[in-house]
Scaffold this motif. Structure first.
Motif, short mmCIF file in Angstrom:
data_model
loop_
_atom_site.label_atom_id
_atom_site.label_comp_id
_atom_site.label_asym_id
_atom_site.label_seq_id
_atom_site.Cartn_x
_atom_site.Cartn_y
_atom_site.Cartn_z
N LYS A 59 0.86 -1.19 0.00
CA LYS A 59 0.00 0.00 0.00
C LYS A 59 0.90 1.24 0.00
O LYS A 59 1.57 1.52 1.00
CB LYS A 59 -0.90 0.02 1.24
CG LYS A 59 -1.76 -1.23 1.41
CD LYS A 59 -2.56 -1.15 2.71
CE LYS A 59 -3.37 -2.41 2.95
NZ LYS A 59 -2.52 -3.57 3.28
N LEU A 60 0.93 1.96 -1.12
CA LEU A 60 1.70 3.19 -1.19
C LEU A 60 0.85 4.35 -0.68
O LEU A 60 -0.27 4.56 -1.17
CB LEU A 60 2.15 3.47 -2.62
CG LEU A 60 3.28 2.60 -3.18
CD1 LEU A 60 3.55 2.97 -4.63
CD2 LEU A 60 4.53 2.74 -2.34
N PRO A 61 1.33 5.10 0.29
CA PRO A 61 0.54 6.23 0.82
C PRO A 61 0.31 7.28 -0.26
O PRO A 61 1.15 7.53 -1.12
CB PRO A 61 1.43 6.78 1.94
CG PRO A 61 2.40 5.70 2.26
CD PRO A 61 2.61 4.94 0.99
N LYS A 62 -0.83 7.90 -0.22
CA LYS A 62 -1.14 8.97 -1.15
C LYS A 62 -0.15 10.11 -0.95
O LYS A 62 0.11 10.56 0.16
CB LYS A 62 -2.57 9.47 -0.91
CG LYS A 62 -3.03 10.50 -1.92
CD LYS A 62 -4.48 10.89 -1.68
CE LYS A 62 -4.94 11.92 -2.69
NZ LYS A 62 -6.37 12.33 -2.46
N GLY A 63 0.42 10.57 -2.04
CA GLY A 63 1.37 11.68 -1.97
C GLY A 63 2.73 11.29 -1.45
O GLY A 63 3.52 12.17 -1.07
N ALA A 64 3.05 10.00 -1.40
CA ALA A 64 4.36 9.57 -0.89
C ALA A 64 5.49 10.15 -1.73
O ALA A 64 5.38 10.26 -2.96
CB ALA A 64 4.43 8.05 -0.89
N THR A 65 6.57 10.52 -1.07
CA THR A 65 7.74 11.00 -1.80
C THR A 65 8.31 9.86 -2.64
O THR A 65 8.11 8.67 -2.31
CB THR A 65 8.82 11.49 -0.83
OG1 THR A 65 9.24 10.38 -0.02
CG2 THR A 65 8.30 12.61 0.06
N PRO A 66 9.01 10.18 -3.72
CA PRO A 66 9.63 9.11 -4.53
C PRO A 66 10.55 8.21 -3.70
O PRO A 66 10.63 7.01 -3.93
CB PRO A 66 10.40 9.88 -5.60
CG PRO A 66 9.69 11.19 -5.71
CD PRO A 66 9.22 11.51 -4.32
N GLU A 67 11.24 8.82 -2.74
CA GLU A 67 12.16 8.05 -1.89
C GLU A 67 11.40 7.05 -1.03
O GLU A 67 11.83 5.90 -0.86
CB GLU A 67 12.98 8.99 -1.01
CG GLU A 67 13.97 9.87 -1.75
CD GLU A 67 13.30 11.05 -2.44
OE1 GLU A 67 13.97 11.70 -3.28
OE2 GLU A 67 12.12 11.35 -2.12
N LEU A 68 10.25 7.47 -0.46
CA LEU A 68 9.47 6.55 0.36
C LEU A 68 8.87 5.45 -0.51
O LEU A 68 8.86 4.27 -0.11
CB LEU A 68 8.36 7.30 1.10
CG LEU A 68 7.41 6.41 1.94
CD1 LEU A 68 8.19 5.61 2.96
CD2 LEU A 68 6.34 7.25 2.61
N ALA A 69 8.37 5.82 -1.69
CA ALA A 69 7.80 4.81 -2.59
C ALA A 69 8.85 3.76 -2.95
O ALA A 69 8.57 2.55 -2.94
CB ALA A 69 7.26 5.48 -3.85
#
Length: 330
Positions: free
Chosen positions: A268-278
């Motif tokens: 589950k990728l958080p909405k608006g996640a930074t590219p680094e977090l993704a």
């Protein structure tokens, strides 16, 4: 006969005949209870099994475990222990955090299986331990008294003697071993709590556990350590030790562990996640769970032993990405 059965039957064993006299102080006690006090190297269940198998004699006679003693009887015990050679010694690096003549505390890396089994005949923690100390072959399960899942990292205690193994198993069953974990879960938790929900085999998937009314008692305590925008770093303490307990309990309260596909479903990728977090989340291929602290009474001295292990690099990298994402998205 299959190959595993043949190998099991060919295992050599250690044998010895032990003797004792029932002291007057144990008069009136049951045979199995007295035996546990006279031969503390062996567990009560093992001693009871030997009584029933006729390997223990009281004044030369085979008697039932509940036989009441009068004091002064002669006991003969034929000990026969199978060697744990189902696993072969392998030179695999070990991160040992504590070691003496009785116990070893090892920091298991993620991805390392604890015991050989179907699909993992070698390359396990047990193989590594047998290389480190070949005498562990004489201890039940190679001295391993509790386990961690393959993809869970952290501390495990290993017994190096029969007496230590018996004492540590008893401490675990009496809930006297303190086991503390760090976990990253989905959702912004606001407070800690306690999950008291019995766990048993999943009714439809034999590889999974589940909360079920007819399961075994399972209790997990947890508290919030650090909150992020969409996830939380928590500390978990086990009161019981069921298979997959933390993973099942946190999914049960709707905060499954990050990376736990078995109990949390797809990424589950958080909405608006930074590219680094993704990128960090896509690259994190295990449950975010680490056994960071282990405390127990030393099986010989009785003195407290406390060992800690820092979180591994993959969890630290994920936490750094979560902190940066939370800061950027405020």
């Amino acid at each position: 006969m299959s190959e595993p059965e043949s190998r099991l039957n060919e295992r050599p064993s250690t044998a010895a005949r032990l003797a004792a006299t029932v002291p007057d102080g144990l008069a009136g006690r049951r045979f199995d209870q007295a035996l546990a006090e006279l031969f503390p190297d062996y567990s009560r269940s093992r001693l009871t099994a030997w009584i029933k198998a006729g390997a223990v004699r009281l004044d030369g006679e085979v008697v039932p475990p509940r036989q009441i003693l009068r004091g002064g009887e002669a006991i003969e015990l034929d000990v026969r222990m199978e060697r744990e050679i189902g696993a072969q010694a392998e030179e695999i690096p070990l991160d040992i955090r504590y070691e003496d003549a009785d116990v070893i505390v090892v920091n298991k890396p993620p991805g390392l299986v604890v015991h050989p089994g179907a699909g993992n005949p070698a390359g396990t923690l047990q193989n590594a331990l047998l290389h480190h100390d070949p005498k562990l072959a004489e201890i039940p399960r190679g001295g391993i008294v509790h386990r961690l899942d393959k993809d869970t990292s952290g501390l495990m205690v290993v017994a190096r003697t029969l007496r230590a193994h018996t004492a540590l198993v008893e401490q675990l069953s009496e809930r006297d071993v303190h086991r503390q974990y760090a976990a990253i879960v989905y959702g912004a938790m606001v407070a800690g709590g306690r999950v008291d929900a019995p766990i048993g085999r999943h009714p439809h998937d034999r590889l999974k556990q589940a909360v079920r009314e007819d399961g075994r008692e399972a209790i997990t305590h947890y508290r919030v350590r650090e909150r992020f925008r969409t996830m939380t770093l928590i500390e978990c303490r086990l009161e019981t030790g069921r298979t997959h307990q933390i993973r099942v309990h946190m999914a049960h309260v709707r905060h499954p562990l990050v990376g736990d596909a078995q109990y949390g479903g797809l990424l589950k990728l958080p909405k608006g996640a930074t590219p680094e977090l993704a990128a960090a989340l896509r690259g994190f291929r295990r449950q975010a769970l680490h056994a960071e602290k282990l405390e127990f009474a030393h099986p010989k001295s009785g003195k407290p032993v406390a060992v800690e292990a820092e979180r591994p690099a993959d969890m630290e990298a994920l936490l750094a990405a979560l902190r940066a994402d939370t800061k950027e998205n405020g």
